[in-house]
Design a protein around this motif. Structure first.
Motif, PDB file in Angstrom:
ATOM      1  N   ASP A  98       0.854  -1.180   0.000  1.00 25.12           N
ATOM      2  CA  ASP A  98       0.000   0.000   0.000  1.00 25.12           C
ATOM      3  C   ASP A  98       0.895   1.236   0.000  1.00 25.12           C
ATOM      4  OD1 ASP A  98      -2.280   1.562   0.036  1.00 25.12           O
ATOM      5  OD2 ASP A  98      -3.215   0.497   1.708  1.00 25.12           O
ATOM      6  N   GLY A 101      -1.161   4.306   5.114  1.00 25.73           N
ATOM      7  CA  GLY A 101      -1.746   3.439   6.131  1.00 25.73           C
ATOM      8  C   GLY A 101      -0.775   2.494   6.805  1.00 25.73           C
ATOM      9  N   ASP A 102      -1.335   1.524   7.522  1.00 30.06           N
ATOM     10  CA  ASP A 102      -0.538   0.622   8.361  1.00 30.06           C
ATOM     11  C   ASP A 102       0.479  -0.191   7.570  1.00 30.06           C
ATOM     12  OD1 ASP A 102      -1.984   1.551  10.500  1.00 30.06           O
ATOM     13  OD2 ASP A 102      -3.351  -0.184  10.579  1.00 30.06           O
ATOM     14  N   ALA A 103       0.071  -0.697   6.399  1.00 26.43           N
ATOM     15  CA  ALA A 103       0.985  -1.535   5.609  1.00 26.43           C
ATOM     16  C   ALA A 103       2.193  -0.737   5.145  1.00 26.43           C
ATOM     17  CB  ALA A 103       0.255  -2.130   4.405  1.00 26.43           C
ATOM     18  N   GLU A 105       3.389   2.012   6.609  1.00 24.85           N
ATOM     19  CA  GLU A 105       4.184   2.372   7.780  1.00 24.85           C
ATOM     20  C   GLU A 105       5.009   1.195   8.290  1.00 24.85           C
ATOM     21  OE1 GLU A 105       1.601   4.086  10.677  1.00 24.85           O
ATOM     22  OE2 GLU A 105       1.106   5.836   9.421  1.00 24.85           O
ATOM     23  N   ALA A 106       4.426   0.002   8.264  1.00 29.64           N
ATOM     24  CA  ALA A 106       5.155  -1.187   8.705  1.00 29.64           C
ATOM     25  C   ALA A 106       6.366  -1.452   7.812  1.00 29.64           C
ATOM     26  CB  ALA A 106       4.218  -2.399   8.714  1.00 29.64           C
ATOM     27  N   ASN A 109       9.039   1.140   8.603  1.00 36.31           N
ATOM     28  CA  ASN A 109       9.701   0.866   9.879  1.00 36.31           C
ATOM     29  C   ASN A 109      10.700  -0.278   9.763  1.00 36.31           C
ATOM     30  OD1 ASN A 109       8.295   2.900  11.189  1.00 36.31           O
ATOM     31  ND2 ASN A 109       6.628   1.543  11.846  1.00 36.31           N
ATOM     32  N   SER A 141       2.621  12.278   5.578  1.00 42.52           N
ATOM     33  CA  SER A 141       2.880  11.808   6.944  1.00 42.52           C
ATOM     34  C   SER A 141       3.914  10.695   6.998  1.00 42.52           C
ATOM     35  CB  SER A 141       1.572  11.325   7.583  1.00 42.52           C
ATOM     36  OG  SER A 141       1.131  10.110   6.992  1.00 42.52           O
ATOM     37  N   LEU A 142       4.170  10.067   5.862  1.00 41.78           N
ATOM     38  CA  LEU A 142       5.145   8.974   5.810  1.00 41.78           C
ATOM     39  C   LEU A 142       6.580   9.472   5.755  1.00 41.78           C
ATOM     40  CD1 LEU A 142       3.375   6.681   3.172  1.00 41.78           C
ATOM     41  CD2 LEU A 142       3.252   6.510   5.665  1.00 41.78           C
TER      42      LEU A 142
END
Length: 404
Positions: A98, A101-103, A105-106, A109, A141-142
């Protein structure tokens, strides 16, 4: 060029080690059987990626691919392009399923400093092409900084090309910087005389371009099918040739404006004709005032090329958009090939600056084996054309007004 910051400005401002760099690239590359068939755009992206990665930044690549229209279309995933980019760079390039979103950001990280990550197709969201502020904010934001290296997408005011640039400290990547520098040399502040070659099938698609060039260049060479409309406007018969007869008055107006501006319009004096548009069709060279009614013009002739050669030899800058004839099939590629090779030779000799781009132009110069000899060949397509037309490019303008 003034007005925007470059990677040199970024690196001079302090360390980027550990910073997340959102890099807008153009990964919308040709594919065949699930593989990248032309990696030119990827190759031009590598210097920016390496510069950022070697400084310890996390390089997070944003791009569109094709036209999924806000839906998740598996065939339009950037996963195969990420793999091809990794092969080109000689190390793994990570991929996130993606772009927000979460995917996303993961995946970020998990990325080490100096690592490279391709985020999934931004056009899987409707907010991309709508330049939706919320979607732009989600992308921004990323990252900590934004780098745009996608001049080819700069004519679109999308979230990843325009919106994000207003939310983060923003910089031009190496390819973007090179493109803007080349364009400035070509028309912004050129060394004169300037010769512009404008080819293509129809005058109707080049009206804005011609209008913008007339006050800026010394000579405009009209080639391709559009030359036939100008010849017809001068009262010449063009046989079965492609011709926009309804635009003859427009062509006359263009020639009148050019004359008043002191800009020479150069048309063919002889042409290569054939009874049909077909490879190795029986071809004849005739004067432009002797085109048979059952023949079509498919290329310029040797006398036209000789006249053109003289203009190239006296020029200091050449801007090229569009072929002279039906360059895709022999023998009607001779005009484009001959002219392109001369411009390339004069460029290599240091006699002139040559900048080319837009649509069939790149293919035509590659066909002539001359592309590598030009000062700069743009792969930007629509953005290059809109720049030639004098239109503002939102992606470039956003960099110039970006957050400090």
């Amino acid at each position: 060029m003034a007005g925007h910051k470059t990677l040199d400005d970024l690196f001079a401002s302090g360390p980027v080690d550990g910073k997340k760099a959102l890099l807008r690239a153009d990964l919308n590359v040709p594919m065949k059987d699930g593989k990248v068939s032309d990696a030119t755009r990827l190759t031009r992206l590598v210097p920016t990626i390496k510069d950022l990665a070697q400084k310890g930044a996390k390089v997070l690549i944003l791009s569109h691919f094709d036209r999924p229209k806000g839906k998740r279309v598996p065939e339009m995933s950037l996963a195969p392009v990420a793999a091809a980019l990794g092969d080109l760079m000689g190390h793994d390039v990570a991929f996130a399923v993606d772009c927000i979103g979460d995917a996303a950001e993961a995946a970020i990280n998990a990325l080490p400093n100096g690592g490279v990550l391709v985020l999934e197709n931004t056009r899987f969201y409707l907010g991309e092409e709508k330049n939706d502020p919320d979607f732009a904010a989600a992308l921004a934001s990323l990252g900590d900084i934004y780098v745009n290296d996608a001049f080819s997408a700069a004519h679109r005011a999308h979230a990843s090309t325009e919106g994000v640039a207003r939310l983060l400290p923003s910089y031009a990547g190496r390819a973007m910087e090179a493109e803007l520098t080349a364009l400035e040399k070509a028309l912004g502040n050129p060394v004169r005389p300037v010769v512009a070659i404008v080819g293509g099938a129809k005058v109707s698609t080049k009206l804005d371009l011609l209008g913008n060039l007339i006050p800026k260049v010394d000579t405009i060479v009209i080639g391709g099918g559009m030359a036939n409309t100008f010849l017809a406007a001068k009262g010449l018969e063009v046989g079965k040739s492609l011709c926009e007869h309804d635009l003859k008055d427009t062509a006359k107006d263009i020639m009148s404006k050019a004359e008043k501006a002191g800009c020479r319009i150069l048309l063919p004096v002889d042409v290569v004709v054939a009874p049909e548009f077909k490879a190795h069709a029986p071809a004849t060279t005739v004067s432009v005032d002797a085109v048979p009614e059952d023949q079509m013009i498919l290329d310029v002739g040797p006398e036209s090329l000789a006249v053109l050669s003289g203009h190239f030899e006296s020029a200091k800058t050449v801007v090229w958009n569009g072929p002279f004839g039906a360059f895709e099939i022999p023998p009607f590629d001779n005009g484009t090939n001959t002219a392109a090779r001369q411009v390339g030779m004069l460029t290599k000799m240091g006699e002139l600056v040559s900048v080319a781009g837009g649509g069939d132009t790149v293919a035509a110069l590659n066909n002539a084996g001359a592309a590598d000899d030009f000062s700069y060949v743009s792969t930007a397509g629509g953005a290059f054309l809109e720049w030639l037309e004098g239109k503002p490019l939102p992606g470039v303008a956003a960099l110039e007004k970006a957050k400090a």
